[in-house]
Design a protein around this motif. Structure first.
Motif, short mmCIF file in Angstrom:
data_model
loop_
_atom_site.label_atom_id
_atom_site.label_comp_id
_atom_site.label_asym_id
_atom_site.label_seq_id
_atom_site.Cartn_x
_atom_site.Cartn_y
_atom_site.Cartn_z
N MET A 1 10.88 -28.42 -25.88
CA MET A 1 9.78 -29.02 -26.63
C MET A 1 8.53 -28.15 -26.48
O MET A 1 8.18 -27.73 -25.38
N LEU A 2 7.85 -27.89 -27.57
CA LEU A 2 6.66 -27.06 -27.55
C LEU A 2 5.47 -27.83 -27.00
O LEU A 2 5.35 -29.04 -27.24
N PRO A 3 4.58 -27.13 -26.28
CA PRO A 3 3.38 -27.81 -25.77
C PRO A 3 2.42 -28.16 -26.91
O PRO A 3 2.37 -27.47 -27.93
N SER A 4 1.66 -29.24 -26.73
CA SER A 4 0.72 -29.66 -27.76
C SER A 4 -0.51 -28.75 -27.75
O SER A 4 -0.73 -27.96 -26.83
N LYS A 5 -1.32 -28.87 -28.80
CA LYS A 5 -2.54 -28.06 -28.88
C LYS A 5 -3.47 -28.36 -27.72
O LYS A 5 -4.11 -27.46 -27.19
N ALA A 6 -3.55 -29.61 -27.31
CA ALA A 6 -4.41 -30.00 -26.20
C ALA A 6 -3.95 -29.35 -24.90
O ALA A 6 -4.76 -28.88 -24.09
N GLU A 7 -2.63 -29.31 -24.69
CA GLU A 7 -2.09 -28.69 -23.49
C GLU A 7 -2.35 -27.18 -23.49
O GLU A 7 -2.70 -26.60 -22.45
N ILE A 8 -2.20 -26.55 -24.64
CA ILE A 8 -2.46 -25.12 -24.76
C ILE A 8 -3.93 -24.83 -24.48
O ILE A 8 -4.27 -23.89 -23.77
N GLU A 9 -4.82 -25.65 -25.04
CA GLU A 9 -6.26 -25.48 -24.84
C GLU A 9 -6.63 -25.67 -23.37
O GLU A 9 -7.42 -24.91 -22.81
N GLN A 10 -6.06 -26.66 -22.72
CA GLN A 10 -6.33 -26.91 -21.30
C GLN A 10 -5.85 -25.72 -20.45
O GLN A 10 -6.55 -25.29 -19.54
N GLN A 11 -4.69 -25.19 -20.77
CA GLN A 11 -4.16 -24.05 -20.03
C GLN A 11 -5.05 -22.82 -20.23
O GLN A 11 -5.33 -22.08 -19.29
#
Length: 102
Positions: A1-11
């Motif tokens: 499952m691909l990470p969400s935009k929020a998870e990518i932004e947090q990372q």
């Protein structure tokens, strides 16, 4: 499952913080100064470079040079005609005081 935009932004933000922290540790070699800069604190005796790293680039700088000292007032958060929420005074490159308005 691909990470969400929020998870990518947090990372991305965590990676930026880690890079900035590493840069500051290398530059100042003092953990207490690095932590104060990351918390965007201002203190008497901090250098102009530390102020720049902590508060960022000022919107305006007033400069006055006398025979044996220089005085600069760094102004942040412009609010109108010559009104700023934060004014930091430096003498000979060191912070000697500041005026903050809410």
């Amino acid at each position: 499952m691909l990470p969400s935009k929020a998870e990518i932004e947090q990372q991305r933000k965590q990676e930026e913080l880690a890079l900035r922290t590493a840069y500051l540790v290398e530059k100042y070699d003092d953990q207490s100064i690095v932590q104060a800069i990351l918390k965007e604190k201002i203190w008497e005796g901090m250098t102009a470079a530390q102020l720049f790293d902590s508060a960022g680039e000022p919107e305006a700088i007033d400069q006055k040079y006398m025979k044996n000292k220089s005085r600069e007032v760094w102004k942040y958060d412009h609010e109108g005609r010559n009104r700023y929420l934060l004014r930091v005074t430096l003498e000979n490159g060191l912070v000697v005081g500041w005026d903050s308005r809410s």
